[in-house]
Design an enzyme around this catalytic site. Sequence first.
Site, PDB file in Angstrom:
ATOM      1  N   CYS A 127       0.862  -1.176   0.000  1.00  0.00           N
ATOM      2  CA  CYS A 127       0.000   0.000   0.000  1.00  0.00           C
ATOM      3  C   CYS A 127       0.904   1.233   0.000  1.00  0.00           C
ATOM      4  O   CYS A 127       1.717   1.417   0.904  1.00  0.00           O
ATOM      5  CB  CYS A 127      -0.918   0.014   1.219  1.00  0.00           C
ATOM      6  N   CYS A 172       0.605   3.503   3.079  1.00  0.00           N
ATOM      7  CA  CYS A 172       1.251   2.890   4.261  1.00  0.00           C
ATOM      8  C   CYS A 172       2.771   3.067   4.165  1.00  0.00           C
ATOM      9  O   CYS A 172       3.434   3.354   5.162  1.00  0.00           O
ATOM     10  CB  CYS A 172       0.915   1.406   4.360  1.00  0.00           C
ATOM     11  N   ASP A 196       0.060  16.206  -2.906  1.00  0.00           N
ATOM     12  CA  ASP A 196      -0.282  15.230  -3.939  1.00  0.00           C
ATOM     13  C   ASP A 196       0.780  15.278  -5.046  1.00  0.00           C
ATOM     14  O   ASP A 196       1.207  16.356  -5.459  1.00  0.00           O
ATOM     15  CB  ASP A 196      -1.669  15.542  -4.509  1.00  0.00           C
ATOM     16  N   HIS A 241      -4.170   1.687   8.294  1.00  0.00           N
ATOM     17  CA  HIS A 241      -4.668   1.329   6.960  1.00  0.00           C
ATOM     18  C   HIS A 241      -6.159   1.041   7.032  1.00  0.00           C
ATOM     19  O   HIS A 241      -6.580   0.040   7.619  1.00  0.00           O
ATOM     20  CB  HIS A 241      -3.938   0.106   6.387  1.00  0.00           C
ATOM     21  N   ASN A 286     -12.822  10.407  -2.151  1.00  0.00           N
ATOM     22  CA  ASN A 286     -13.310   9.587  -3.250  1.00  0.00           C
ATOM     23  C   ASN A 286     -13.462   8.167  -2.711  1.00  0.00           C
ATOM     24  O   ASN A 286     -12.562   7.662  -2.032  1.00  0.00           O
ATOM     25  CB  ASN A 286     -12.318   9.593  -4.411  1.00  0.00           C
ATOM     26  N   GLY A 328     -14.177   7.405  -8.118  1.00  0.00           N
ATOM     27  CA  GLY A 328     -12.889   7.852  -8.640  1.00  0.00           C
ATOM     28  C   GLY A 328     -11.716   7.555  -7.733  1.00  0.00           C
ATOM     29  O   GLY A 328     -10.651   8.157  -7.869  1.00  0.00           O
ATOM     30  N   HIS A 384      -6.352   3.441   0.350  1.00  0.00           N
ATOM     31  CA  HIS A 384      -5.995   3.765   1.741  1.00  0.00           C
ATOM     32  C   HIS A 384      -6.654   5.119   1.967  1.00  0.00           C
ATOM     33  O   HIS A 384      -6.347   6.085   1.245  1.00  0.00           O
ATOM     34  CB  HIS A 384      -4.468   3.809   1.915  1.00  0.00           C
ATOM     35  N   HIS A 394      -8.077   8.653   2.424  1.00  0.00           N
ATOM     36  CA  HIS A 394      -7.398   9.952   2.376  1.00  0.00           C
ATOM     37  C   HIS A 394      -8.419  11.037   2.077  1.00  0.00           C
ATOM     38  O   HIS A 394      -9.390  10.820   1.345  1.00  0.00           O
ATOM     39  CB  HIS A 394      -6.267   9.977   1.344  1.00  0.00           C
ATOM     40  N   HIS A 422      -8.739  14.669   0.368  1.00  0.00           N
ATOM     41  CA  HIS A 422      -8.093  15.663  -0.501  1.00  0.00           C
ATOM     42  C   HIS A 422      -8.430  17.059   0.014  1.00  0.00           C
ATOM     43  O   HIS A 422      -9.592  17.341   0.354  1.00  0.00           O
ATOM     44  CB  HIS A 422      -8.646  15.578  -1.922  1.00  0.00           C
TER      45      HIS A 422
HETATM   46  P1  5GP Z   1      -7.868   9.039  -5.187  1.00  0.00           P
HETATM   47  O1  5GP Z   1      -8.214   9.064  -6.641  1.00  0.00           O
HETATM   48  O2  5GP Z   1      -7.557   7.646  -4.701  1.00  0.00           O
HETATM   49  O3  5GP Z   1      -8.873   9.750  -4.329  1.00  0.00           O
HETATM   50  O4  5GP Z   1      -6.557   9.904  -5.045  1.00  0.00           O
HETATM   51  C1  5GP Z   1      -5.276   9.382  -4.946  1.00  0.00           C
HETATM   52  C2  5GP Z   1      -4.331  10.547  -5.057  1.00  0.00           C
HETATM   53  O5  5GP Z   1      -3.050  10.101  -4.633  1.00  0.00           O
HETATM   54  C3  5GP Z   1      -4.175  11.090  -6.481  1.00  0.00           C
HETATM   55  O6  5GP Z   1      -4.526  12.484  -6.482  1.00  0.00           O
HETATM   56  C4  5GP Z   1      -2.700  10.842  -6.802  1.00  0.00           C
HETATM   57  O7  5GP Z   1      -2.129  11.892  -7.561  1.00  0.00           O
HETATM   58  C5  5GP Z   1      -2.076  10.720  -5.425  1.00  0.00           C
HETATM   59  N1  5GP Z   1      -0.902   9.840  -5.378  1.00  0.00           N
HETATM   60  C6  5GP Z   1      -0.816   8.589  -5.890  1.00  0.00           C
HETATM   61  N2  5GP Z   1       0.400   8.061  -5.636  1.00  0.00           N
HETATM   62  C7  5GP Z   1       1.082   9.004  -4.936  1.00  0.00           C
HETATM   63  C8  5GP Z   1       2.411   9.042  -4.401  1.00  0.00           C
HETATM   64  O8  5GP Z   1       3.207   8.107  -4.495  1.00  0.00           O
HETATM   65  N3  5GP Z   1       2.771  10.181  -3.746  1.00  0.00           N
HETATM   66  C9  5GP Z   1       1.925  11.236  -3.608  1.00  0.00           C
HETATM   67  N4  5GP Z   1       2.381  12.298  -2.951  1.00  0.00           N
HETATM   68  N5  5GP Z   1       0.672  11.243  -4.113  1.00  0.00           N
HETATM   69  C10 5GP Z   1       0.261  10.138  -4.765  1.00  0.00           C
HETATM   70 ZN    ZN Z   2      -2.361   1.565   3.541  1.00  0.00          ZN
END
Ligand code: 5GP
Ligand code: ZN
Length: 120
Positions: A4, A7, A30, A46, A93, A99, A104, A106, A108
């Site tokens: 993950c 994580c 991000d 997690h 999301n 989307g 994990h 989060h 935004h």
């Molecule tokens: P989700 O679409 O799951 O709500 O958003 C995941 C977010 O994580 C995306 O905006 C993507 O750009 C960000 N993201 C994915 N991998 C990484 C990473 O390795 N480092 C950082 N800082 N952001 C990440």
């Molecule tokens: Zn995780």
Amino acid sequence: MDNCIFCKIAAGQIPSKLIHEDEDLIAFHDINPAAPVHVLIVPREHIATLADCGERHAALLGKMMLLAPKLAQQLGCGYDAEAGAGGFKSLFNTGPDGGQEVYHLHLHVIGGPRPWRGQR
Ligand code: 5GP
Ligand code: ZN
């Protein structure tokens, strides 16, 4: 959780631009920002999605939500109620139709001068 990405970021195994850490949460920029300010608030625990949260996560979710305006303020996109200016989006999301790409939990926090990617 093995494999993950968040994580691994929380464990310091993958680098990130951290802007906050405490015993429960981390927050970092991000990697593919949708706006001038785009940070993610992530629990150390997690939890795959918001839909996996239960009563025992209520305080953690509250802590995530309360951190959002503080970080927005710190990053220059806080809401100024007196001026009726500024502000930011905060969103979870959930699942493929929501989307979600990283499973994990989060939050935004998105803000800064417009236009933003794909939005006015
Ligand atoms: P989700 O679409 O799951 O709500 O958003 C995941 C977010 O994580 C995306 O905006 C993507 O750009 C960000 N993201 C994915 N991998 C990484 C990473 O390795 N480092 C950082 N800082 N952001 C990440
Ligand atoms: Zn995780």
